[in-house]
Design a protein around this motif. Structure first.
Motif, PDB file in Angstrom:
ATOM      1  N   GLU A  48       0.865  -1.179   0.000  1.00  0.00           N
ATOM      2  CA  GLU A  48       0.000   0.000   0.000  1.00  0.00           C
ATOM      3  C   GLU A  48       0.901   1.228   0.000  1.00  0.00           C
ATOM      4  O   GLU A  48       2.110   1.132   0.250  1.00  0.00           O
ATOM      5  CB  GLU A  48      -0.899   0.036   1.253  1.00  0.00           C
ATOM      6  CG  GLU A  48      -1.991  -0.994   1.308  1.00  0.00           C
ATOM      7  CD  GLU A  48      -2.869  -0.826   2.550  1.00  0.00           C
ATOM      8  OE1 GLU A  48      -3.073   0.332   2.966  1.00  0.00           O
ATOM      9  OE2 GLU A  48      -3.313  -1.842   3.096  1.00  0.00           O
ATOM     10  N   GLU A  49       0.322   2.374  -0.261  1.00  0.00           N
ATOM     11  CA  GLU A  49       1.108   3.597  -0.214  1.00  0.00           C
ATOM     12  C   GLU A  49       1.649   3.802   1.198  1.00  0.00           C
ATOM     13  O   GLU A  49       0.917   3.749   2.176  1.00  0.00           O
ATOM     14  CB  GLU A  49       0.256   4.802  -0.621  1.00  0.00           C
ATOM     15  CG  GLU A  49       1.051   6.094  -0.717  1.00  0.00           C
ATOM     16  CD  GLU A  49       0.193   7.247  -1.213  1.00  0.00           C
ATOM     17  OE1 GLU A  49       0.738   8.355  -1.346  1.00  0.00           O
ATOM     18  OE2 GLU A  49      -1.017   7.032  -1.435  1.00  0.00           O
ATOM     19  N   ASN A  50       2.967   4.000   1.284  1.00  0.00           N
ATOM     20  CA  ASN A  50       3.662   4.205   2.563  1.00  0.00           C
ATOM     21  C   ASN A  50       3.602   2.999   3.496  1.00  0.00           C
ATOM     22  O   ASN A  50       3.835   3.132   4.698  1.00  0.00           O
ATOM     23  CB  ASN A  50       3.121   5.440   3.295  1.00  0.00           C
ATOM     24  CG  ASN A  50       3.341   6.718   2.521  1.00  0.00           C
ATOM     25  OD1 ASN A  50       4.388   6.906   1.906  1.00  0.00           O
ATOM     26  ND2 ASN A  50       2.348   7.594   2.511  1.00  0.00           N
ATOM     27  N   LEU A  63       4.274 -12.175   3.690  1.00  0.00           N
ATOM     28  CA  LEU A  63       3.245 -11.165   3.906  1.00  0.00           C
ATOM     29  C   LEU A  63       1.960 -11.859   4.334  1.00  0.00           C
ATOM     30  O   LEU A  63       1.438 -12.717   3.616  1.00  0.00           O
ATOM     31  CB  LEU A  63       3.013 -10.363   2.623  1.00  0.00           C
ATOM     32  CG  LEU A  63       1.995  -9.229   2.697  1.00  0.00           C
ATOM     33  CD1 LEU A  63       2.455  -8.168   3.689  1.00  0.00           C
ATOM     34  CD2 LEU A  63       1.800  -8.610   1.317  1.00  0.00           C
ATOM     35  N   ILE A  64       1.462 -11.508   5.521  1.00  0.00           N
ATOM     36  CA  ILE A  64       0.242 -12.100   6.048  1.00  0.00           C
ATOM     37  C   ILE A  64      -0.942 -11.282   5.540  1.00  0.00           C
ATOM     38  O   ILE A  64      -1.171 -10.153   5.978  1.00  0.00           O
ATOM     39  CB  ILE A  64       0.244 -12.123   7.580  1.00  0.00           C
ATOM     40  CG1 ILE A  64       1.572 -12.686   8.109  1.00  0.00           C
ATOM     41  CG2 ILE A  64      -0.930 -12.947   8.088  1.00  0.00           C
ATOM     42  CD1 ILE A  64       1.869 -14.090   7.672  1.00  0.00           C
ATOM     43  N   LEU A  65      -1.710 -11.825   4.621  1.00  0.00           N
ATOM     44  CA  LEU A  65      -2.810 -11.074   4.020  1.00  0.00           C
ATOM     45  C   LEU A  65      -3.908 -10.752   5.015  1.00  0.00           C
ATOM     46  O   LEU A  65      -4.571  -9.719   4.914  1.00  0.00           O
ATOM     47  CB  LEU A  65      -3.387 -11.863   2.840  1.00  0.00           C
ATOM     48  CG  LEU A  65      -2.419 -12.121   1.668  1.00  0.00           C
ATOM     49  CD1 LEU A  65      -3.129 -12.896   0.578  1.00  0.00           C
ATOM     50  CD2 LEU A  65      -1.875 -10.810   1.124  1.00  0.00           C
ATOM     51  N   ASP A  66      -4.105 -11.638   6.016  1.00  0.00           N
ATOM     52  CA  ASP A  66      -5.157 -11.402   6.995  1.00  0.00           C
ATOM     53  C   ASP A  66      -4.882 -10.164   7.851  1.00  0.00           C
ATOM     54  O   ASP A  66      -5.788  -9.612   8.465  1.00  0.00           O
ATOM     55  CB  ASP A  66      -5.300 -12.620   7.919  1.00  0.00           C
ATOM     56  CG  ASP A  66      -5.831 -13.832   7.159  1.00  0.00           C
ATOM     57  OD1 ASP A  66      -6.405 -13.632   6.077  1.00  0.00           O
ATOM     58  OD2 ASP A  66      -5.660 -14.956   7.654  1.00  0.00           O
ATOM     59  N   THR A  70      -7.103  -4.348   3.310  1.00  0.00           N
ATOM     60  CA  THR A  70      -7.611  -4.814   2.020  1.00  0.00           C
ATOM     61  C   THR A  70      -6.550  -5.669   1.355  1.00  0.00           C
ATOM     62  O   THR A  70      -5.352  -5.381   1.466  1.00  0.00           O
ATOM     63  CB  THR A  70      -7.972  -3.630   1.097  1.00  0.00           C
ATOM     64  OG1 THR A  70      -6.810  -2.817   0.893  1.00  0.00           O
ATOM     65  CG2 THR A  70      -9.078  -2.786   1.708  1.00  0.00           C
ATOM     66  N   LYS A  71      -6.982  -6.693   0.671  1.00  0.00           N
ATOM     67  CA  LYS A  71      -6.042  -7.566  -0.007  1.00  0.00           C
ATOM     68  C   LYS A  71      -5.473  -6.849  -1.233  1.00  0.00           C
ATOM     69  O   LYS A  71      -6.220  -6.402  -2.097  1.00  0.00           O
ATOM     70  CB  LYS A  71      -6.735  -8.861  -0.443  1.00  0.00           C
ATOM     71  CG  LYS A  71      -5.790  -9.835  -1.137  1.00  0.00           C
ATOM     72  CD  LYS A  71      -6.502 -11.119  -1.510  1.00  0.00           C
ATOM     73  CE  LYS A  71      -5.567 -12.069  -2.249  1.00  0.00           C
ATOM     74  NZ  LYS A  71      -6.255 -13.327  -2.628  1.00  0.00           N
ATOM     75  N   PRO A  72      -4.146  -6.717  -1.319  1.00  0.00           N
ATOM     76  CA  PRO A  72      -3.562  -6.008  -2.457  1.00  0.00           C
ATOM     77  C   PRO A  72      -3.654  -6.833  -3.741  1.00  0.00           C
ATOM     78  O   PRO A  72      -3.530  -8.066  -3.717  1.00  0.00           O
ATOM     79  CB  PRO A  72      -2.104  -5.822  -2.036  1.00  0.00           C
ATOM     80  CG  PRO A  72      -1.833  -6.948  -1.095  1.00  0.00           C
ATOM     81  CD  PRO A  72      -3.123  -7.179  -0.352  1.00  0.00           C
ATOM     82  N   ASP A  73      -3.884  -6.160  -4.857  1.00  0.00           N
ATOM     83  CA  ASP A  73      -3.906  -6.842  -6.153  1.00  0.00           C
ATOM     84  C   ASP A  73      -2.504  -7.145  -6.642  1.00  0.00           C
ATOM     85  O   ASP A  73      -2.283  -8.089  -7.407  1.00  0.00           O
ATOM     86  CB  ASP A  73      -4.632  -5.978  -7.196  1.00  0.00           C
ATOM     87  CG  ASP A  73      -6.101  -5.781  -6.858  1.00  0.00           C
ATOM     88  OD1 ASP A  73      -6.698  -6.723  -6.317  1.00  0.00           O
ATOM     89  OD2 ASP A  73      -6.629  -4.689  -7.128  1.00  0.00           O
ATOM     90  N   SER A  74      -1.544  -6.295  -6.215  1.00  0.00           N
ATOM     91  CA  SER A  74      -0.171  -6.478  -6.670  1.00  0.00           C
ATOM     92  C   SER A  74       0.800  -5.987  -5.612  1.00  0.00           C
ATOM     93  O   SER A  74       0.425  -5.245  -4.686  1.00  0.00           O
ATOM     94  CB  SER A  74       0.067  -5.719  -7.981  1.00  0.00           C
ATOM     95  OG  SER A  74      -0.113  -4.324  -7.792  1.00  0.00           O
TER      96      SER A  74
END
Length: 501
Positions: A48-50, A63-66, A70-74
């Motif tokens: 994400e930004e910053n 990277l733990i998505l939970d 929000t889940k990043p697309d990339s």
């Protein structure tokens, strides 16, 4: 640098660390140079930004998505000297990512109204410090790994004589042989760091230590173990008087300080303050105090490129990009009595330092007094700075290694006294002349994942919890950090085991 002189110079234990989640909601990968096939250490993986994480020294990251809102697309991967790379999230899972190298351009990339000399760039960097360095209150989510590696070069107790039958030369030799010659100690902490211009606060979320409890944790610990062995080998109605400061840091400090000037005495006393594993918050603040106090622009820092900038020669080595910002790449070497060589990466637009690489070329301190010898032999690393929403810069990553050499060469007199004897109670005596030498390296890896500017009340309203303790591990536990985003453990940590008795 103010660090615990004996704890860090004579540290013979192990400390902590890390695991990462291996569930389906964890993205794990390893970054590799597409040309050399070597790992890319300490690369930024932005989601994400910053906000982002850093690969470890082996190029690994998870990277733990939970944990994300929000889940990043990339993911966007960037590292000095490599092409900025964006990858769909589903291509990162359990993969090796090859990144193409990008050479530092020497000319023809950036257009300027006026070409500046290296010295002019440095002067503008110094001039812009008040505008570029962040002084606003901030809350930072961080992960800090500390690794201490000790190597004992010599243990000679110098047996001279003993009238105590049990405390003979064979026992003294067995004590010397029992001391481990090398050791490691790892500690890792995840937390929130609250900072204003004048104060720090730490909220420790989780901490772990990995070390061998059988090892000696300090020079004072060595003394206590020797005292225990001595007491086990004397008569029940006797007691020992030890005439040396070796077993008590306080006694030793008191004996030394009287012969030192006040300022030098104050510094040594601060270095000998004892950190405890139970006081995680205070220990973290101590490290932050040292680390932030050594930033290139601070007063009294070892790496003083501001007040002493004229003691260096500067050369423009080329141009590059950091966080999509163009930077001058400035090499510096000593031309007078300066101590370092390295590179500065200075933003072309606002002249902010975005990264600094440095390494000492000579010992930074040589100290000798009353049989105590101390040298600071190594001080090298990388520090990166990121732009905040207020347009100013703050530390976002540090990889700092510092090495010390220590020698204790003093006599030791152990006197056996009998409490049932009236008058002069001296019964027997053991005389030693100790020569103890050790080198150690301390490595700090700091990653700032998130930055949030706060107001003064946000800082004042947070109260530290100083009761948090680190979790001890006898071996690496991959489940400990499950559900948390951290810097991945390296091979030494993953394979650490405390050997059986």
């Amino acid at each position: 640098m103010r660090t615990n002189l004996f704890r860090h110079l004579l540290f013979l234990g192990f400390t902590t660390v890390l695991g990462t989640a291996t569930s389906a909601q964890t993205l794990s990968s390893r970054l590799v140079d597409a040309k050399t096939k070597e790992a890319i250490p300490y690369a930024t993986v932005q989601y994400e930004e910053n906000k982002g994480i850093i690969s470890n020294e082996e190029g690994r990251f998870s990277l733990i998505l939970d944990e994300l809102r929000t889940k990043p697309d990339s993911l966007v991967i960037s590292s000095m000297g490599y092409e900025r790379t964006a990858l769909p999230t589903d291509q990162v899972l359990d993969s090796v990512i090859f990144i193409a190298p990008k050479a530092i351009e020497l000319s023809g990339v950036y257009l300027f109204d006026k070409e500046l000399e290296a010295e002019e760039i440095i002067e503008k960097m110094i001039e812009r410090l008040p505008q570029n360095v962040n002084k606003d209150p901030i809350k930072q989510r961080y992960f800090l790994r500390q690794s201490i590696f000790g190597n004992i070069q010599k243990v000679d107790f110098g047996f001279e004589k003993s009238s105590i039958e049990e405390l003979n030369e064979a026992l003294i030799d067995s004590i010397a042989m029992a001391i481990p010659r090398s050791s490691s100690h790892y500690s890792e902490t995840l937390g929130d760091f609250y900072k204003t211009k004048e104060e720090y606060k730490v909220n420790v979320l989780k901490a772990a230590e990995l070390y061998d409890k059988k090892n000696i944790g300090s020079f004072e610990d060595l003394g206590k173990r020797m005292e225990t062995m001595f007491k086990q080998n004397v008569k029940p109605d006797s007691y020992l008087k030890i005439k040396s400061g070796i077993f008590s840091q306080k006694v030793q400090v008191d004996s030394i300080l009287s012969d030192m000037e006040e300022e030098e005495a104050k510094k040594l006393a601060e270095e000998m303050e004892t950190d405890t594993v139970s006081g995680v918050a205070d220990s973290q603040k101590h490290i932050f105090d040292e680390l932030l106090g050594e930033l290139y622009y601070k007063e009294d820092t070892k790496l003083n490129l501001i007040d002493k900038y004229r003691k260096y020669e500067y050369r423009i080595a080329g141009y590059s990009e950091i966080d999509e910002e163009g930077v001058y790449v400035i090499e510096f070497i000593p031309k007078r009595s300066a101590d370092f060589k390295g590179r500065l990466y200075i933003n072309i637009e606002d002249f902010a330092v975005m990264q600094i690489d440095f390494e000492n070329l000579r010992n930074l301190k040589n100290f000798r007094l009353l049989g105590i010898f101390y040298r600071e032999t190594l001080y090298k690393g990388t520090m990166r700075f990121g732009k905040l929403s207020n347009g100013r810069y703050d530390l976002k990553f540090a990889d700092l290694s510092f090495g010390r050499w220590f020698r204790f060469d003093r006599p030791l007199d152990v006197i056996e006294k009998n409490k049932h004897v009236k008058g002069r109670r001296k019964q027997n005596e053991l005389k030693l002349n100790i020569d103890f030498r050790m080198a150690n390296t301390n490595k700090w890896e700091l990653v700032v994942f998130e930055n949030e500017l706060i107001n003064q009340s946000g800082f004042d309203n947070y109260t530290e919890d100083k009761s948090v303790r680190a979790t001890y591990m006898a071996q690496y536990n991959p489940e400990f950090w499950e559900g948390y985003n951290i810097m991945e453990p390296n091979k030494a940590i993953r394979e650490f085991r405390v050997s059986a008795e």
